[in-house]
Design a protein around this motif. Structure first.
Motif, PDB file in Angstrom:
ATOM      1  N   ALA A   1      24.231  -3.417 -22.809  1.00 13.62           N
ATOM      2  CA  ALA A   1      24.756  -2.044 -22.888  1.00 13.62           C
ATOM      3  C   ALA A   1      26.266  -2.068 -23.105  1.00 13.62           C
ATOM      4  CB  ALA A   1      24.412  -1.283 -21.613  1.00 13.62           C
ATOM      5  N   TYR A   2      26.955  -2.989 -22.443  1.00 15.38           N
ATOM      6  CA  TYR A   2      28.406  -3.108 -22.618  1.00 15.38           C
ATOM      7  C   TYR A   2      28.743  -3.473 -24.062  1.00 15.38           C
ATOM      8  CZ  TYR A   2      33.160  -4.916 -22.149  1.00 15.38           C
ATOM      9  OH  TYR A   2      34.504  -5.151 -22.316  1.00 15.38           O
ATOM     10  N   GLY A   3      27.909  -4.307 -24.659  1.00 11.67           N
ATOM     11  CA  GLY A   3      28.141  -4.679 -26.054  1.00 11.67           C
ATOM     12  C   GLY A   3      28.037  -3.496 -27.005  1.00 11.67           C
ATOM     13  N   TYR A   4      27.333  -2.452 -26.591  1.00 13.44           N
ATOM     14  CA  TYR A   4      27.194  -1.230 -27.392  1.00 13.44           C
ATOM     15  C   TYR A   4      28.077  -0.100 -26.853  1.00 13.44           C
ATOM     16  CZ  TYR A   4      23.294  -2.803 -30.284  1.00 13.44           C
ATOM     17  OH  TYR A   4      22.518  -3.453 -31.201  1.00 13.44           O
ATOM     18  N   ARG A   5      29.156  -0.457 -26.171  1.00 14.58           N
ATOM     19  CA  ARG A   5      29.989   0.565 -25.526  1.00 14.58           C
ATOM     20  C   ARG A   5      30.601   1.542 -26.523  1.00 14.58           C
ATOM     21  NH1 ARG A   5      32.198  -4.309 -25.612  1.00 14.58           N
ATOM     22  NH2 ARG A   5      34.347  -4.657 -26.316  1.00 14.58           N
TER      23      ARG A   5
ATOM     24  N   GLY B   1      22.098   1.848 -28.353  1.00 17.09           N
ATOM     25  CA  GLY B   1      22.975   1.757 -27.204  1.00 17.09           C
ATOM     26  C   GLY B   1      22.448   2.537 -26.016  1.00 17.09           C
ATOM     27  N   VAL B   2      21.937   3.734 -26.275  1.00 20.06           N
ATOM     28  CA  VAL B   2      21.336   4.543 -25.211  1.00 20.06           C
ATOM     29  C   VAL B   2      20.126   3.820 -24.634  1.00 20.06           C
ATOM     30  CG1 VAL B   2      20.158   6.720 -24.699  1.00 20.06           C
ATOM     31  CG2 VAL B   2      22.174   6.714 -26.186  1.00 20.06           C
TER      32      VAL B   2
ATOM     33  N   ILE C   1      24.870 -13.958 -20.928  1.00 17.99           N
ATOM     34  CA  ILE C   1      25.392 -14.569 -22.156  1.00 17.99           C
ATOM     35  C   ILE C   1      24.620 -14.058 -23.369  1.00 17.99           C
ATOM     36  CG2 ILE C   1      25.717 -16.752 -23.393  1.00 17.99           C
ATOM     37  CD1 ILE C   1      25.973 -18.086 -20.611  1.00 17.99           C
ATOM     38  N   GLY C   2      23.299 -14.050 -23.250  1.00 19.19           N
ATOM     39  CA  GLY C   2      22.467 -13.609 -24.361  1.00 19.19           C
ATOM     40  C   GLY C   2      22.681 -12.160 -24.720  1.00 19.19           C
ATOM     41  N   GLY C   3      22.888 -11.302 -23.700  1.00 23.52           N
ATOM     42  CA  GLY C   3      23.123  -9.889 -23.975  1.00 23.52           C
ATOM     43  C   GLY C   3      24.385  -9.659 -24.784  1.00 23.52           C
ATOM     44  N   LEU C   4      25.452 -10.367 -24.434  1.00 20.32           N
ATOM     45  CA  LEU C   4      26.708 -10.237 -25.178  1.00 20.32           C
ATOM     46  C   LEU C   4      26.562 -10.772 -26.597  1.00 20.32           C
ATOM     47  CD1 LEU C   4      29.209 -11.302 -22.377  1.00 20.32           C
ATOM     48  CD2 LEU C   4      28.864  -8.987 -23.279  1.00 20.32           C
ATOM     49  N   LEU C   5      25.893 -11.927 -26.726  1.00 18.73           N
ATOM     50  CA  LEU C   5      25.690 -12.502 -28.060  1.00 18.73           C
ATOM     51  C   LEU C   5      24.770 -11.619 -28.903  1.00 18.73           C
ATOM     52  CD1 LEU C   5      25.223 -16.288 -27.177  1.00 18.73           C
ATOM     53  CD2 LEU C   5      27.234 -15.200 -28.196  1.00 18.73           C
TER      54      LEU C   5
END
Length: 259
Positions: free
Chosen positions: A60-64, A182-183, A224-228
């Motif tokens: 979710a942070y990656g789609y901020r 993102g939602v 790690i995977g979520g950010l990548l």
């Protein structure tokens, strides 16, 4: 858990975090991994849920940027996710383990079908949005109820809940698909986070079991995977990604039915 097993769980966590950020079926990687290592299905499911929360948050942070201006929408739909997750988590903890053994293979099969049909589903949603000029900022009562039901599913098991969510959002809302993704990530974080809190409280009360080493490994990997996934995952060929998910999901069904 030896070093090899720990490495497998960590790697599964990385894959699941990335997949959840992009597609929303990462549990089809981590849950079967834990089951294959010999952990009981309910213990695997609870530990997997708790471990994936940080990955949901990082996705979710990656789609901020896409989530800017979505506060009211998230508050409304997030209430349905939260309530549904509590119901689903309580069902998991109160129904006998035998019910989980019977229900989950069917849920995984449904999740695999959703993974396979996702491209056509997205194409249909895109065409529908192009034909529908009405702007529905909150989606109305039907969307809220649909999100509630998805939350129940997510609190109980949750594999491919992201695919269900993105389909519901795409049908009910007139918005960019990346914004809706993102939602979806934020709502999945609410579902898993709520269920994880419930499971932790029940663990403290001695009502359920959690493998905290598995939780830690999945949490580190999925973060790690979520950010990548949020940054680089769109470069992965969709056909390859879906093929891996389907293969792992089929292996999970076989594993559960032959135990």
């Amino acid at each position: 858990m030896d070093v090899l097993d720990a490495t497998a769980v960590l790697a599964a966590g990385v894959a699941a975090g990335g997949i959840n950020a992009i597609v929303g079926s990462g549990s089809l990687i981590t849950f079967p991994t834990l089951v294959a290592l010999g952990y009981p299905p309910v213990l695997s499911n609870v530990s997997n849920n708790v471990g994936l929360v940080s990955g949901n948050i990082s996705g979710a942070y990656g789609y901020r940027r896409e989530l800017g201006g979505q506060r009211q929408r998230l508050l409304r739909l997030g209430s349905a996710s939260l309530l549904g997750s509590i119901i689903g988590g309580l069902l998991l903890l109160t129904l006998p383990p035998e019910a989980f053994d019977i229900i989950v293979p069917g849920l995984i099969l449904i999740a695999l079908v959703l993974v396979v049909v996702q491209p056509r589903m997205q194409a249909w949603l895109k065409a529908r949005r192009a034909e529908d000029s009405a702007h529905r900022p909150d989606g109305g009562l039907m969307l809220w109820v649909g999100v509630l039901a998805t939350g129940v599913y997510g609190g109980y098991f949750g594999a491919a809940q992201g695919i269900v969510l993105i389909a519901l959002l795409g049908i009910a809302l007139d918005d960019d698909l990346q914004v809706l993704n993102g939602v979806k990530n934020a709502m999945a974080a609410i579902v898993n986070g709520t269920a994880a809190l419930l499971f932790t409280v029940m663990w403290l009360l001695g009502r359920t079991e959690i493998n905290w080493l598995a939780v830690l490994l999945i949490a580190v990997g999925s973060t790690i995977g979520g950010l990548l996934g949020a940054r680089l995952g769109r470069r992965i060929p969709p056909l390859v990604l879906r093929g891996v998910i389907v293969a792992v999901g089929v292996a999970a069904i076989v594993q559960l039915l032959t135990n």
